[in-house]
Design a protein around this motif. Structure first.
Motif, short mmCIF file in Angstrom:
data_model
loop_
_atom_site.label_atom_id
_atom_site.label_comp_id
_atom_site.label_asym_id
_atom_site.label_seq_id
_atom_site.Cartn_x
_atom_site.Cartn_y
_atom_site.Cartn_z
N SER A 1 0.83 -1.20 0.00
CA SER A 1 0.00 0.00 0.00
C SER A 1 0.87 1.25 0.00
N LYS B 1 -5.50 5.57 1.49
CA LYS B 1 -4.68 4.36 1.36
C LYS B 1 -4.90 3.77 -0.01
N GLU C 1 -10.36 8.36 8.37
CA GLU C 1 -9.94 9.35 9.35
C GLU C 1 -8.41 9.29 9.56
N LEU D 1 -5.52 9.44 12.04
CA LEU D 1 -5.38 9.28 13.48
C LEU D 1 -4.17 10.04 13.98
N PHE E 1 2.80 -3.04 14.07
CA PHE E 1 2.72 -2.09 12.95
C PHE E 1 1.27 -1.63 12.72
N ASN E 2 0.35 -2.51 13.06
CA ASN E 2 -1.06 -2.24 12.77
C ASN E 2 -1.85 -1.80 14.00
N ASP F 1 -5.66 -1.56 9.22
CA ASP F 1 -5.16 -2.52 8.23
C ASP F 1 -5.96 -3.83 8.23
#
Ligand code: ADP
Ligand code: MG
Length: 378
Positions: free
Chosen positions: A106, A122, A188, A190, A231-232, A245
């Protein structure tokens, strides 16, 4: 992969018609022949040569020879263009700002949304790295169309949006979903950092519990994240974790659900041990802690991302992962080679300056500019 907002500005109605015609023609042709483009574009006066050569020069399409004929195919930049154009018409993306992330599959940008507020765009880029290997495994798709990066990325974005929406509506801590078109999701922005970047937390035990509770709550709703890792998980300044994700989410009734569930749990245990020296004997067990009380997977299916889509995307992702493990995934994607970023030509300045990147919508062309869903119908 860059996103070139300048390309968005200078596009005539004819250019746009030709680009859309190539997208539509991709339904049945890996390489779209010029006469078909001409037919689909309905240009007054006929000739498309000038427009296709211009689009090739701008790297929105590529010309290719398949031994029978020379034709054209959309490359990522062209697909980006079509999606951004649609979303700018809808008002969900007004201008493009900084790139904040480059994942394996991505690209993430901060863009201006409806009321000029900053939101996240994304762009799903499935198959960017191992598309060539997927092509070798065509037999998966004998009954269907061949898998293309366009198809996979669109499916992945549809899935992410469908799951994010259902989770958001059920008060899970996820970004607010805003829009989806083709391979793009708008959500959104974050104000939070990936757990990966955080070296210290006040109370690791409390955060650990929150995250394990989240895994359990998801499972009670019939869902497993499938990539629940540092990471997510984004952490807000007040310590609240937010999950992102979603393209790999699976149902708890999936054949390998227990494996995915345990892997999510283990990711958190391992990370907390390594990063914070925190270990706990308490962790959720599939079957014991995960009994389903709600059926969100059914609601996702009802929202437009069907079980059939899910199965097909799963096969594609599995296939990509198998190839990854074979160590072959980092070969250049032969079909998209010419749209790949070369280190010296990325246009970061143009991406960075938002004012100069206003998406100009000339409103002169109204047909076919939404996602032509029928492209991918079997
Ligand atoms: P990938 O599928 O490539 O892993 P992610 O959705 O995980 O993509 O996003 C990659 C990175 O982009 C995240 O680790 C995070 O840093 C950033 N990011 C993604 N979504 C948001 C968001 N809504 N708000 C802020 N940052 C985000
Ligand atoms: Mg991620």
């Amino acid at each position: 992969m860059r996103l070139d907002p300048k390309a968005l500005r200078y596009m005539s109605t004819e250019d746009f018609r030709v680009l859309t015609a190539i997208e539509v023609g991709s339904r049945n042709h890996e390489i779209v022949p010029a006469p078909l483009i001409a037919q689909l574009a309905h240009l007054r006066g006929g000739g498309i040569n000038k427009y296709v050569s211009d689009l090739v020069k701008r790297k929105l399409i590529a010309s290719e020879n398949n031994s029978k004929y020379v034709g054209y195919k959309l490359v990522y930049a062209g697909y980006d263009y079509l999606a951004l154009k649609t979303m700018s018409k809808r008002g969900s993306v007004v201008s493009v700002g900084n790139q904040i992330g480059v994942g394996k599959e991505s690209d993430i940008f901060v863009v201006a949304g409806e009321n000029d507020e900053e939101v996240v765009l994304k762009l799903h880029r499935l198959g960017r790295q191992s598309f060539r290997n997927v092509k070798r495994k065509r037999d998966y798709f004998k009954q269907n169309q061949s898998p293309s990066w366009m198809y996979m990325s669109r499916l992945s974005a549809m899935k992410e949006f469908a799951f994010m929406k259902v989770l958001y509506e059920h008060d899970f801590p996820v970004p607010k979903p805003i829009d989806q078109n083709r391979h793009c999701v708008v959500m959104e922005l974050l104000d939070a950092f990936p757990l990966r970047q955080i070296d210290e937390v006040g109370d690791p035990g409390a955060l650990y519990s929150k995250l394990m509770d989240m895994i359990v709550r998801l499972a009670k709703h019939g869902l497993i994240h499938g990539d629940f890792n540092e990471f997510n998980i984004l952490i807000k300044s007040d310590g609240t974790p937010i999950l992102i994700d979603f393209p790999q989410m699976v149902s708890t009734s999936h054949a390998n659900a227990e494996f995915y569930f345990n892997r999510d749990v283990d990711c958190i245990r391992t990370f907390f041990k390594r990063r914070f020296g925190y270990e706990s004997a308490l962790y959720p067990k599939f079957g014991l802690d995960s009994n389903k009380e709600f059926d969100l997977d059914v609601q996702v299916a009802a929202s437009g991302f069907t079980k059939k889509d899910q199965v097909q995307l799963e096969k594609l992702i599995e296939n990509l992962n198998v190839e990854d493990r074979d160590g072959e995934s980092h070969e250049e994607d032969e079909s998209n080679a010419d749209e790949d970023e070369s280190p010296d030509d990325s246009d970061h300045d143009s991406v960075a300056s938002r004012d100069s990147n206003e998406i100009v919508d000339d409103n002169r062309y109204d047909e076919n500019d939404d996602d032509p869903d029928y492209i991918f119908e079997k």
